[in-house]
Write a protein that holds these residues in place. Structure first.
Motif, mmCIF file in Angstrom:
data_model
loop_
_atom_site.group_PDB
_atom_site.id
_atom_site.type_symbol
_atom_site.label_atom_id
_atom_site.label_comp_id
_atom_site.label_asym_id
_atom_site.label_seq_id
_atom_site.Cartn_x
_atom_site.Cartn_y
_atom_site.Cartn_z
ATOM 1 N N ALA A 121 -58.997 -4.264 -9.138
ATOM 2 C CA ALA A 121 -57.722 -4.969 -9.308
ATOM 3 C C ALA A 121 -56.643 -4.364 -8.416
ATOM 4 O O ALA A 121 -55.827 -5.080 -7.829
ATOM 5 C CB ALA A 121 -57.283 -4.914 -10.769
ATOM 6 N N GLU A 122 -56.634 -3.037 -8.306
ATOM 7 C CA GLU A 122 -55.628 -2.387 -7.459
ATOM 8 C C GLU A 122 -55.834 -2.763 -5.996
ATOM 9 O O GLU A 122 -54.866 -3.033 -5.270
ATOM 10 C CB GLU A 122 -55.695 -0.874 -7.622
ATOM 11 N N VAL A 123 -57.085 -2.805 -5.561
ATOM 12 C CA VAL A 123 -57.387 -3.192 -4.185
ATOM 13 C C VAL A 123 -56.896 -4.610 -3.912
ATOM 14 O O VAL A 123 -56.269 -4.887 -2.880
ATOM 15 C CB VAL A 123 -58.906 -3.085 -3.927
ATOM 16 N N ARG A 124 -57.149 -5.514 -4.839
ATOM 17 C CA ARG A 124 -56.687 -6.896 -4.662
ATOM 18 C C ARG A 124 -55.160 -6.970 -4.657
ATOM 19 O O ARG A 124 -54.573 -7.759 -3.920
ATOM 20 C CB ARG A 124 -57.253 -7.793 -5.761
ATOM 21 N N GLY A 125 -54.527 -6.128 -5.494
ATOM 22 C CA GLY A 125 -53.072 -6.120 -5.542
ATOM 23 C C GLY A 125 -52.455 -5.664 -4.233
ATOM 24 O O GLY A 125 -51.451 -6.238 -3.775
ATOM 25 N N ILE A 143 -39.680 13.353 -4.114
ATOM 26 C CA ILE A 143 -39.395 11.972 -4.511
ATOM 27 C C ILE A 143 -38.290 11.388 -3.651
ATOM 28 O O ILE A 143 -38.344 10.226 -3.233
ATOM 29 C CB ILE A 143 -39.028 11.911 -6.008
ATOM 30 N N GLU A 144 -37.272 12.203 -3.354
ATOM 31 C CA GLU A 144 -36.183 11.723 -2.511
ATOM 32 C C GLU A 144 -36.667 11.416 -1.097
ATOM 33 O O GLU A 144 -36.173 10.494 -0.444
ATOM 34 C CB GLU A 144 -35.055 12.752 -2.476
ATOM 35 N N SER A 145 -37.653 12.182 -0.607
ATOM 36 C CA SER A 145 -38.189 11.913 0.736
ATOM 37 C C SER A 145 -38.993 10.625 0.770
ATOM 38 O O SER A 145 -39.237 10.072 1.843
ATOM 39 C CB SER A 145 -39.079 13.080 1.192
ATOM 40 N N MET A 146 -39.390 10.125 -0.407
ATOM 41 C CA MET A 146 -40.192 8.907 -0.498
ATOM 42 C C MET A 146 -39.329 7.680 -0.768
ATOM 43 O O MET A 146 -39.850 6.637 -1.165
ATOM 44 C CB MET A 146 -41.244 9.061 -1.599
ATOM 45 N N GLN A 147 -38.041 7.773 -0.548
ATOM 46 C CA GLN A 147 -37.152 6.649 -0.811
ATOM 47 C C GLN A 147 -37.612 5.418 -0.034
ATOM 48 O O GLN A 147 -37.845 5.470 1.167
ATOM 49 C CB GLN A 147 -35.727 7.018 -0.410
ATOM 50 N N GLY A 148 -37.764 4.290 -0.752
ATOM 51 C CA GLY A 148 -38.205 3.047 -0.139
ATOM 52 C C GLY A 148 -39.685 2.772 -0.279
ATOM 53 O O GLY A 148 -40.152 1.680 0.062
ATOM 54 N N VAL A 149 -40.444 3.741 -0.793
ATOM 55 C CA VAL A 149 -41.886 3.555 -0.982
ATOM 56 C C VAL A 149 -42.137 2.518 -2.072
ATOM 57 O O VAL A 149 -41.444 2.480 -3.091
ATOM 58 C CB VAL A 149 -42.554 4.894 -1.348
ATOM 59 N N VAL A 150 -43.137 1.678 -1.866
ATOM 60 C CA VAL A 150 -43.617 0.751 -2.885
ATOM 61 C C VAL A 150 -45.013 1.210 -3.287
ATOM 62 O O VAL A 150 -45.839 1.514 -2.417
ATOM 63 C CB VAL A 150 -43.666 -0.697 -2.359
ATOM 64 N N GLY A 151 -45.262 1.289 -4.585
ATOM 65 C CA GLY A 151 -46.552 1.801 -5.019
ATOM 66 C C GLY A 151 -47.065 1.163 -6.281
ATOM 67 O O GLY A 151 -46.349 0.453 -6.991
ATOM 68 N N PHE A 152 -48.340 1.431 -6.559
ATOM 69 C CA PHE A 152 -49.003 0.963 -7.771
ATOM 70 C C PHE A 152 -49.214 2.151 -8.696
ATOM 71 O O PHE A 152 -49.661 3.213 -8.263
ATOM 72 C CB PHE A 152 -50.356 0.334 -7.431
ATOM 73 N N PHE A 200 -51.342 -2.881 -13.649
ATOM 74 C CA PHE A 200 -50.625 -1.917 -12.822
ATOM 75 C C PHE A 200 -49.157 -2.310 -12.733
ATOM 76 O O PHE A 200 -48.821 -3.493 -12.664
ATOM 77 C CB PHE A 200 -51.211 -1.871 -11.415
ATOM 78 N N GLU A 201 -48.297 -1.316 -12.739
ATOM 79 C CA GLU A 201 -46.898 -1.547 -12.415
ATOM 80 C C GLU A 201 -46.728 -1.416 -10.908
ATOM 81 O O GLU A 201 -47.309 -0.527 -10.280
ATOM 82 C CB GLU A 201 -45.991 -0.531 -13.111
ATOM 83 N N ILE A 202 -45.960 -2.300 -10.327
ATOM 84 C CA ILE A 202 -45.558 -2.154 -8.931
ATOM 85 C C ILE A 202 -44.151 -1.570 -8.954
ATOM 86 O O ILE A 202 -43.242 -2.162 -9.543
ATOM 87 C CB ILE A 202 -45.585 -3.496 -8.189
ATOM 88 N N VAL A 203 -44.005 -0.398 -8.369
ATOM 89 C CA VAL A 203 -42.738 0.329 -8.477
ATOM 90 C C VAL A 203 -42.141 0.575 -7.102
ATOM 91 O O VAL A 203 -42.840 0.556 -6.079
ATOM 92 C CB VAL A 203 -42.923 1.667 -9.223
ATOM 93 N N ASN A 204 -40.856 0.820 -7.098
ATOM 94 C CA ASN A 204 -40.098 1.065 -5.876
ATOM 95 C C ASN A 204 -39.295 2.350 -6.065
ATOM 96 O O ASN A 204 -38.572 2.496 -7.047
ATOM 97 C CB ASN A 204 -39.180 -0.132 -5.622
#
Length: 742
Positions: free
Chosen positions: A109-113, A232-241, A341-345
């Motif tokens: 499911a994550e791969v498809r997402g 976490i601050e260096s990852m600003q703008g990352v989109v993840g599952f 899965f949550e999609i987070v920003n």
């Protein structure tokens, strides 16, 4: 246990035991915690587990946070008949009875997402970045297959594998190489231990700025809240599952108690913002283990029976209760049900915002924020939608990265005297416009129009002021490469074995190319075309001598059009004409379209797929246009175009009894490849034998494994002799045993 994350998980297990027995103070068993720190390494984890099984007589293990640790502990648990409750990402297929996966997650499911996200924004160039501890061996291949399936093969991707033990300098060097590819979309599948260094270095290089896209898998995102705020601050703008953990009062209470506990222990420690999935699942698994121990009525003893492990495992698998945030049940050794899965920003100063779910939840409404909603996936009549709230991209930008900038092309077109069915250039003096038509032009237009991004092009005839060809095909191709400069640095070979292998392969390539040239020439000899070179003239297309010069024909005559071909063949050699024509198949087809009654093409082996379009080296259009042309061929649209341009009249090629040219295949080169393969194997063997580093590494590993196997044999032998022990332990990094309340 020295890491912040390890302290949180250990505290969750300790609190789970405290909470459980506070609620069940009448239970006759007690689970006692023993802990060892594996430091995230597989061999220390195995050593610690064996030591605890031998000395403490633990009855269960919880931990195995990485796939490498889990691979070793699942074997150990099976041999010792001890349940191993693993915190590692779940496998597609679990073949070990005593291995219980307490983490939820559907890799497919994550791969498809991820593929769906790529399709939603219509990104077509992606870099897959993973480390050598991205333990699901089939994750990256599954992701690639999903790209091809969901996006219909329109995604072009590059892969980059960075060793997790790489130094910061090596990470920076690899990232700098990736920036030169001019691709701005990254899909990152690395361990949570490697992710901090990766993003901190990417941030230093300016790769977390506007114009970049970073999509991160649950491997790292599940533990993001446990990382330092600077990461976490260096990852600003990352989109993840990340695994979804529904909110609840119990979960809120546990987080509050942990914050208070850590503050009292260390006021300078960074506050816990949110409990990650591993901490929550470890708490629930501890609760399940304590319940199973009571049901099995295990009692403490200095010896252990394998029957205890069977009873304890049965109790774990049969336990069903309401956990911190959801119902808990380990069916067939797997946690069910699996939450979406949550999609987070990652936004602001370390804030993580949920922007959607995958698979999409019905309650996620498009009215929230500014969602990006599209229909993206159809499979077995199943329709899924992805509904995303507005995303803040790297650099704080809210502007979506377009699939690609509009590509503008100036297409050089050869000006021909004949064979204008392929390319025809006509100038309209009244309107001062130029019209370019033909079979090749139709193929090019069809391929470009099928691309998933916009390409604007202009046809530029390659002609002089008088309307004649401005040069040869080579001259035209050279104009393309004038727009592209390639700088390369020669890489010297310092190793003698490497030089030996290269020499062998240069020899192989030389033989192959020589054989190809000789075979191509032989296919066109007088015997194959049933002509006697003595006294016969052969015609060819002007400007395309090629290998014809090597045939030693004395009567070679150039022609420019099918009309000139017809005239020369009609006259024959005796009347200053020719007895045959040598040319490429498309030109022969054009000639036969109007002259098939009197002439035929000798059957030959197809050695190419036809003409080609020239693009600068490294252009993304090379792969994309090739893929579209292949699709046109599969859909038989190329055949329709051929009929339109080549077969104006019925073409009847006579099937004369002419033997096929004697061609060569891979089997004819078996001796050559055998020699080269043996040389490569010999060089590799000698390298391994003479490598001190390799020998020392193997010697150390063998000694370590021998010691561990010896301890395991002693342990299993002691286990087999015991009959009455009732001892249960848990965890790596945490172990527990059970005793009876008196």
């Amino acid at each position: 246990m020295g890491s912040r994350e390890g302290k949180i998980i250990l505290s969750c297990i300790s609190m789970a035991l405290s909470d459980f027995y506070h609620l069940h103070d009448n239970y006759s068993t007690r689970v006692v915690l023993h802990s060892k720190d594996s430091k995230g390494e597989p061999l220390p984890a195995l050593s610690a587990a064996i030591g605890l099984l031998e000395t403490i007589r633990v009855e269960s293990i919880i931990g195995a946070q990485t796939r490498e640790e889990a691979n070793l502990l699942e074997e150990l648990g099976e041999a010792a008949k001890v349940p191993v409750m693993s915190l590692s990402p779940p496998l597609t297929d679990n073949k070990y009875r005593f291995f219980v996966e307490i983490m939820s997650g559907d890799q497919a499911a994550e791969v498809r997402g991820i593929s769906a996200l790529i399709e939603v924004f219509r990104w077509r160039d992606v870099i897959l970045l993973y480390d050598n501890k991205a333990y699901e061996e089939d994750f990256i291949p599954s992701l690639v297959n999903s790209f091809q399936e969901i996006t219909h093969g329109t995604v072009s991707f590059k892969s980059s594998n960075i060793a997790s033990c790489s130094s910061n300098e090596e990470i920076i060097e690899e990232l700098q190489k990736l920036t030169r590819l001019k691709i701005k979309v990254f899909v990152v599948h690395v361990s949570h231990l490697f992710a901090p260094r990766l993003f901190l270095n990417a941030n230093k290089l300016g790769m977390m700025s506007e114009g970049y896209v970073w999509i991160v898998t649950s491997n790292s995102m599940n533990l993001l809240q446990s990382m330092n705020l600077s990461v976490i601050e260096s990852m600003q703008g990352v989109v993840g599952f990340k695994s979804s953990i529904p909110a609840s009062m119990s979960l809120h209470s546990l987080a509050s108690r942990l914050r208070r506990k850590f503050y009292l222990e260390d006021p300078n420690m960074e506050a816990i913002r949110e409990l990650n999935a591993e901490a929550v699942r470890a708490y629930d698994a501890t609760w399940a283990l304590a319940e199973a121990a009571e049901k099995a009525r295990l009692t403490y003893s200095s010896t252990r029976s394998s029957k205890n492990g069977v009873l304890l495992l049965s109790g774990i698998l049969q336990t069903r209760f309401r956990g911190l945030s959801s119902d808990i049940q380990y069916l067939n050794g797997k946690l069910i049900p699996s939450e979406p899965f949550e999609i987070v920003n990652v936004i602001g100063k370390g804030e993580i915002k949920r922007i959607g779910f995958w698979p999409c939840k019905e309650e996620v409404k498009s009215g929230k924020g500014s969602p990006h909603q599209q229909l993206i996936h159809r499979r077995s009549n199943l329709v899924s939608t992805i509904d995303l709230e507005r995303i803040i991209w790297p650099g704080g930008s809210m502007k979506e990265l377009s699939s690609s900038e509009t590509i503008k092309l100036r297409i050089g077109v050869p000006v021909r005297f004949g064979f204008k069915e392929l390319v025809r250039v006509e100038h309209d003096l009244e309107t001062n416009t130029t019209h370019v038509t033909g079979f090749s032009i139709d193929v090019f237009k069809a391929a470009i129009e099928a691309l998933p991004y916009e390409v604007v092009y202009e046809f530029i005839p390659f002609e002089d002021a008088n309307g004649n060809a401005a040069g040869t095909y080579n001259d035209l191709v050279y104009q393309v490469y004038l727009k592209f400069l390639v700088h390369s640095a020669a890489e010297k070979l310092s190793n003698n074995l490497a030089k030996f292998v290269v020499i062998i392969w240069v020899f192989v390539v030389h033989i192959l190319t020589s054989t190809y040239t000789a075979t191509l020439a032989s296919m066109m000899t007088v015997k194959q075309i049933q002509l006697n070179s003595r006294g016969n003239s052969i015609g060819y297309q002007s400007g395309s001598l090629g290998v014809i010069l090597n045939l030693n024909f004395k009567g070679l005559k150039p022609y420019r059009s099918s009309e000139e071909y017809l005239e020369a063949l009609s006259k024959g050699t005796k009347h200053n004409g020719v007895s045959g024509i040598i040319d490429e198949v498309p030109y022969i087809k054009i000639f036969l379209a109007n002259n098939s009654a009197d002439y035929s093409m000798i059957k030959t082996e197809s050695i190419t797929n036809g003409f080609a379009f020239v693009f600068p080296k490294g252009s993304k259009l090379v792969q994309d246009v090739s893929r579209q042309i292949e699709r046109l061929r599969q859909e038989e649209k190329l055949i329709e175009m051929e009929k339109t341009w080549f077969l104006r009249k019925t073409t009847l090629m006579s099937d004369e009894d002419i033997k096929d040219p004697n061609t060569i295949d891979l089997h004819d080169f078996r001796g050559l490849f055998l020699i080269s393969g043996a040389s490569l194997a010999l060089a590799l063997f000698l390298f391994i034998v003479v490598s001190d580093t390799f020998r020392n590494l193997i010697r150390g590993l063998v000694q370590l494994i021998r010691r561990q196997l010896q301890r395991l044999r002693v342990f299993v032998s002691n286990t087999a002799c015991s009959r009455t022990e009732q001892n249960c332990c848990m965890s790596l990094p945490m172990q527990l045993y059970i005793y009876t309340v008196r």
